[in-house]
Design a protein around this motif. Sequence first.
Motif, PDB file in Angstrom:
ATOM      1  N   SER A  79     -72.930 -20.000  13.380  1.00  0.00           N
ATOM      2  CA  SER A  79     -72.866 -21.245  12.608  1.00  0.00           C
ATOM      3  C   SER A  79     -72.354 -22.395  13.468  1.00  0.00           C
ATOM      4  CB  SER A  79     -71.969 -21.043  11.387  1.00  0.00           C
ATOM      5  OG  SER A  79     -71.802 -22.248  10.683  1.00  0.00           O
ATOM      6  N   VAL A  86     -77.348 -29.008  16.320  1.00  0.00           N
ATOM      7  CA  VAL A  86     -77.724 -30.073  15.387  1.00  0.00           C
ATOM      8  C   VAL A  86     -77.155 -31.411  15.841  1.00  0.00           C
ATOM      9  CG1 VAL A  86     -77.357 -30.944  13.038  1.00  0.00           C
ATOM     10  CG2 VAL A  86     -78.054 -28.561  13.400  1.00  0.00           C
ATOM     11  N   ASP A 117     -80.036 -25.471   8.627  1.00  0.00           N
ATOM     12  CA  ASP A 117     -79.496 -26.694   9.230  1.00  0.00           C
ATOM     13  C   ASP A 117     -80.422 -27.239  10.313  1.00  0.00           C
ATOM     14  OD1 ASP A 117     -77.231 -26.694   7.635  1.00  0.00           O
ATOM     15  OD2 ASP A 117     -76.084 -25.463   9.028  1.00  0.00           O
TER      16      ASP A 117
END
Length: 401
Positions: A79, A86, A117
Amino acid sequence: SGFMALSAHPHAWVDMRQPQRGVKLMRRLAQQSPKSIVVWLDYAAILNRAEQDNTLISVLSHIENTRGLTEKDRKTVQSLQVAVAVRRVDNARNAGKLSTAQAELNTALRRHPGNIDLLMAQARIYSTAQEPKKANETYRRILQRDPKNAGVRLALAWSLKGSGDKDAATREIEKAREGLGADDLDARLGIADWYLWAGNPGVARDVAKPLLEIYPDNPRVILMAGRIAKAEGDYGEAMGYFRLVNATDEMAGIESKRAGVSAAAGIDYLSRASGTPGLSNLRIMGVPIELRTPIGYGGGQIFIHADSVNANAGTLRSSDLTQFGKGTGQTSSSVRGTDLAVGYEGGGWRADIGTTPQGFPVSYVVGGIRWSHYDATSGYSFNLSRRPVLNSVLSYAGAEI
């Protein structure tokens, strides 16, 4: 635990927009516990919040090579790796480097295929490239996999709004609110922000209210509460929230409404010369001075007004004197005085009380109260007042008997 008590302080520094202090404290804890996966994961989390990506990449590499990682730990690492990717994609996109952004994204997608994401980052690239149809299609594909994802639905709403379909955007926002968890921080803040944009601060307050109860010390929640109060016109409440998080720009915006005492002066001239000189003619020369000072944060002002006035009816001609049994000669009619008034204006209200000029043969109390409301298509007002009659010197200033 003792660790949790200590680690709360580094995150608090980030909350207070002083990430360097938080990172420094967390780094010290990590150095003291080189084999603690929990400590190093929290160190990575605070680096992520502080957006110190180079250090974060190094720390994540260290964690990956640590023995004893659970499946949950590995998911946390992934994550955080996605968060770095990102951010890099968005930074390149915001800089107008769309080809670089797409290349960074492609690399990340090969490592984390199908990550939501990253797919949302792809939709944002499409939006920046003026391809709203592709952006909307991407968001909808994500929602087919995760229909309860309020963050994705919110992003779709903004994308639809940007492409001019406000009705469809509003429907997506309403769907996002369905089943929204009371503790869903990001989604509730995003939806509240939408309703502020739409001019519905009351709905925004309803959406954000649970967050104040669950996260009363969270700066983002406090800032949103202040923005909502400001949108509702409660500037005092808004300032209270903004001071808690030292939101200097927001405070400056409100303080500008109370910029201090202002003064204005001018010259007024009124002429009614269609009557008989000395009787029904009227010329008024005034020099008004007005002081205003703000009261509260709602834009209301108290004002003090003084006006030095010279009212002149002209000179009565000899031919007109005989009509009133007077002899020959000329008679002039002129008076001087200063009127005074004090009042309040703000929020659609205006009220004042004062006197006609002191120094006139007759001076009396005048004043009034008015309330008005106007919008883009209509308006109305109510007014109750007592004002001087400016038909002649006699009606304005009276006469000594």
